[in-house]
Design a protein around this motif. Structure first.
Motif, PDB file in Angstrom:
ATOM      1  N   GLY A  30       0.818  -1.201   0.000  1.00 29.55           N
ATOM      2  CA  GLY A  30       0.000   0.000   0.000  1.00 29.55           C
ATOM      3  C   GLY A  30       0.851   1.250   0.000  1.00 29.55           C
ATOM      4  O   GLY A  30       1.993   1.250   0.470  1.00 29.55           O
ATOM      5  N   GLY A  31       0.301   2.331  -0.562  1.00 28.13           N
ATOM      6  CA  GLY A  31       0.987   3.607  -0.588  1.00 28.13           C
ATOM      7  C   GLY A  31       1.604   3.910  -1.942  1.00 28.13           C
ATOM      8  O   GLY A  31       1.441   3.174  -2.915  1.00 28.13           O
ATOM      9  N   LEU A  49      -5.401  -3.707  -1.690  1.00 33.78           N
ATOM     10  CA  LEU A  49      -4.938  -5.074  -1.919  1.00 33.78           C
ATOM     11  C   LEU A  49      -5.982  -5.897  -2.654  1.00 33.78           C
ATOM     12  O   LEU A  49      -5.646  -6.853  -3.361  1.00 33.78           O
ATOM     13  CB  LEU A  49      -4.633  -5.753  -0.582  1.00 33.78           C
ATOM     14  CG  LEU A  49      -3.448  -5.226   0.220  1.00 33.78           C
ATOM     15  CD1 LEU A  49      -3.449  -5.850   1.606  1.00 33.78           C
ATOM     16  CD2 LEU A  49      -2.149  -5.521  -0.498  1.00 33.78           C
ATOM     17  N   PHE A  50      -7.248  -5.529  -2.490  1.00 29.80           N
ATOM     18  CA  PHE A  50      -8.347  -6.332  -3.008  1.00 29.80           C
ATOM     19  C   PHE A  50      -8.717  -5.972  -4.446  1.00 29.80           C
ATOM     20  O   PHE A  50      -9.117  -6.841  -5.221  1.00 29.80           O
ATOM     21  CB  PHE A  50      -9.566  -6.186  -2.092  1.00 29.80           C
ATOM     22  CG  PHE A  50      -9.327  -6.740  -0.721  1.00 29.80           C
ATOM     23  CD1 PHE A  50      -9.633  -8.053  -0.432  1.00 29.80           C
ATOM     24  CD2 PHE A  50      -8.753  -5.958   0.273  1.00 29.80           C
ATOM     25  CE1 PHE A  50      -9.387  -8.591   0.824  1.00 29.80           C
ATOM     26  CE2 PHE A  50      -8.503  -6.480   1.535  1.00 29.80           C
ATOM     27  CZ  PHE A  50      -8.819  -7.799   1.811  1.00 29.80           C
ATOM     28  N   ASP A  51      -8.572  -4.710  -4.794  1.00 27.38           N
ATOM     29  CA  ASP A  51      -9.029  -4.245  -6.100  1.00 27.38           C
ATOM     30  C   ASP A  51      -7.906  -3.912  -7.071  1.00 27.38           C
ATOM     31  O   ASP A  51      -8.172  -3.625  -8.235  1.00 27.38           O
ATOM     32  CB  ASP A  51      -9.917  -3.005  -5.923  1.00 27.38           C
ATOM     33  CG  ASP A  51     -11.121  -3.294  -5.048  1.00 27.38           C
ATOM     34  OD1 ASP A  51     -11.771  -4.330  -5.266  1.00 27.38           O
ATOM     35  OD2 ASP A  51     -11.407  -2.491  -4.135  1.00 27.38           O
ATOM     36  N   PHE A 159      -7.397  -8.270   5.862  1.00 26.71           N
ATOM     37  CA  PHE A 159      -8.846  -8.329   5.696  1.00 26.71           C
ATOM     38  C   PHE A 159      -9.390  -6.960   5.303  1.00 26.71           C
ATOM     39  O   PHE A 159      -8.741  -5.934   5.512  1.00 26.71           O
ATOM     40  CB  PHE A 159      -9.506  -8.828   6.986  1.00 26.71           C
ATOM     41  CG  PHE A 159      -9.227 -10.279   7.267  1.00 26.71           C
ATOM     42  CD1 PHE A 159     -10.108 -11.257   6.842  1.00 26.71           C
ATOM     43  CD2 PHE A 159      -8.062 -10.660   7.917  1.00 26.71           C
ATOM     44  CE1 PHE A 159      -9.839 -12.601   7.071  1.00 26.71           C
ATOM     45  CE2 PHE A 159      -7.784 -12.002   8.156  1.00 26.71           C
ATOM     46  CZ  PHE A 159      -8.679 -12.975   7.722  1.00 26.71           C
ATOM     47  N   THR A 160     -10.596  -6.956   4.739  1.00 26.55           N
ATOM     48  CA  THR A 160     -11.202  -5.703   4.304  1.00 26.55           C
ATOM     49  C   THR A 160     -11.513  -4.782   5.473  1.00 26.55           C
ATOM     50  O   THR A 160     -11.603  -3.569   5.297  1.00 26.55           O
ATOM     51  CB  THR A 160     -12.488  -5.978   3.510  1.00 26.55           C
ATOM     52  OG1 THR A 160     -13.299  -6.931   4.225  1.00 26.55           O
ATOM     53  CG2 THR A 160     -12.173  -6.538   2.130  1.00 26.55           C
ATOM     54  N   LEU A 161     -11.681  -5.341   6.663  1.00 25.38           N
ATOM     55  CA  LEU A 161     -11.844  -4.566   7.888  1.00 25.38           C
ATOM     56  C   LEU A 161     -10.891  -5.140   8.940  1.00 25.38           C
ATOM     57  O   LEU A 161     -10.646  -6.352   8.960  1.00 25.38           O
ATOM     58  CB  LEU A 161     -13.287  -4.631   8.397  1.00 25.38           C
ATOM     59  CG  LEU A 161     -14.341  -3.927   7.528  1.00 25.38           C
ATOM     60  CD1 LEU A 161     -15.744  -4.252   8.023  1.00 25.38           C
ATOM     61  CD2 LEU A 161     -14.117  -2.419   7.518  1.00 25.38           C
ATOM     62  N   MET A 201     -10.867 -11.545   2.446  1.00 27.19           N
ATOM     63  CA  MET A 201      -9.563 -11.935   2.980  1.00 27.19           C
ATOM     64  C   MET A 201      -8.538 -11.946   1.849  1.00 27.19           C
ATOM     65  O   MET A 201      -8.790 -12.496   0.780  1.00 27.19           O
ATOM     66  CB  MET A 201      -9.651 -13.324   3.628  1.00 27.19           C
ATOM     67  CG  MET A 201      -8.351 -13.827   4.238  1.00 27.19           C
ATOM     68  SD  MET A 201      -8.576 -15.355   5.218  1.00 27.19           S
ATOM     69  CE  MET A 201      -8.771 -16.582   3.907  1.00 27.19           C
ATOM     70  N   TYR A 202      -7.414 -11.326   2.103  1.00 31.32           N
ATOM     71  CA  TYR A 202      -6.284 -11.321   1.175  1.00 31.32           C
ATOM     72  C   TYR A 202      -5.141 -12.075   1.829  1.00 31.32           C
ATOM     73  O   TYR A 202      -4.925 -11.958   3.045  1.00 31.32           O
ATOM     74  CB  TYR A 202      -5.851  -9.876   0.897  1.00 31.32           C
ATOM     75  CG  TYR A 202      -4.425  -9.712   0.391  1.00 31.32           C
ATOM     76  CD1 TYR A 202      -4.155  -9.576  -0.965  1.00 31.32           C
ATOM     77  CD2 TYR A 202      -3.346  -9.672   1.281  1.00 31.32           C
ATOM     78  CE1 TYR A 202      -2.849  -9.412  -1.422  1.00 31.32           C
ATOM     79  CE2 TYR A 202      -2.043  -9.511   0.832  1.00 31.32           C
ATOM     80  CZ  TYR A 202      -1.802  -9.382  -0.519  1.00 31.32           C
ATOM     81  OH  TYR A 202      -0.517  -9.230  -0.968  1.00 31.32           O
TER      82      TYR A 202
END
Length: 239
Positions: A30-31, A49-51, A159-161, A201-202
């Motif tokens: 990320g970033g 991470l998910f998209d 995780f998404t959250l 979940m990633y």
């Protein structure tokens, strides 16, 4: 395991520099970052991470690596392994990392997931590693049916959250995995994953080749292979 795994976090404007002692794969989690690898300048960013697919810097021992985070900071997964062979610098962009929609049409869609293989033996035969990612849909399984291979593996979860969680099967043991957890999977053990409903979940996965036995694929757990036939969807409730 024959490999090291860690997370590198850079605050806004911070810089990391090293001359690698071993083969090293650096995956942007990320970033936004500016990277100078062996004197060549690269820019990369990742907001999800998910998209979004990954940018990965992959270098051999003795390579100068400098990473500088932008105003929002940056985070990386760093994998290292001993590799006596020379390894030319490679930068894998999101466009070069194909996303495979795997498991669709099987088991009533319960094991559909997205798989991104960053590099493997077929594309990077001089490496000692195979690196990829999985995006596990909420409430569904991945690495399913369970499978095994002789080579050791590492999974790192997000995780998404932040309160999200899932479960990891490793052999006959089951572990609850949370945001930021890492598991190690010894060679030869069956393994599969499931995410709790509501939470995507990633996980980043890394396999280490064995001497004279590179990782080229896996073997499904025999008693569950009947689910690989789309005609066999399993029991379906009548309500």
């Amino acid at each position: 395991m024959g490999m090291d795994f860690g997370i590198l976090k850079l605050r806004a404007g911070a810089k990391h520099h090293e001359v690698t002692a071993r083969e090293t794969a650096i995956v942007l989690l990320g970033g936004r970052v500016e990277a100078r690898i062996a004197g060549n300048l690269f820019g990369a960013q990742r907001g999800s991470l998910f998209d979004e697919g990954p940018t990965t810097f992959h270098v051999g021992a003795g390579t100068s690596v400098e990473l500088r985070a932008d105003a929002g900071g940056a985070e990386f997964a760093v994998i290292r392994a001993v590799n006596p062979r020379p390894l030319p610098v490679r930068v894998y962009t999101p466009a070069e990392t194909a996303t495979e929609d795997r498991g669709a049409g099987l088991a009533q869609g319960a094991c559909r997931r997205l798989v991104r293989t960053i590099f493997d033996y077929s594309t990077r035969p001089d490496s000692t590693l195979v690196v990829g990612e999985v995006v596990n849909f909420p409430g569904r399984w991945s690495s399913y049916p369970g499978h095994h291979h002789a080579q050791p593996e590492i999974y790192h979860y997000r995780f998404t959250l932040p309160q999200g969680y899932g479960h990891a099967e490793i052999g006959e043991s089951v572990f609850k995995v949370r945001h930021g957890d890492t598991t190690t999977i010894p060679g030869g053990l069956d393994h599969a994953q499931v995410s709790a409903p509501g939470y995507g979940m990633y996980y980043l996965w890394v396999v280490r080749h064995l001497p004279r036995r590179p990782y080229k694929g896996f073997t499904f757990t025999r008693e569950h292979t009947w689910l690989l036939d789309p005609k066999n969807q399993g029991w379906q409730p009548s309500v």
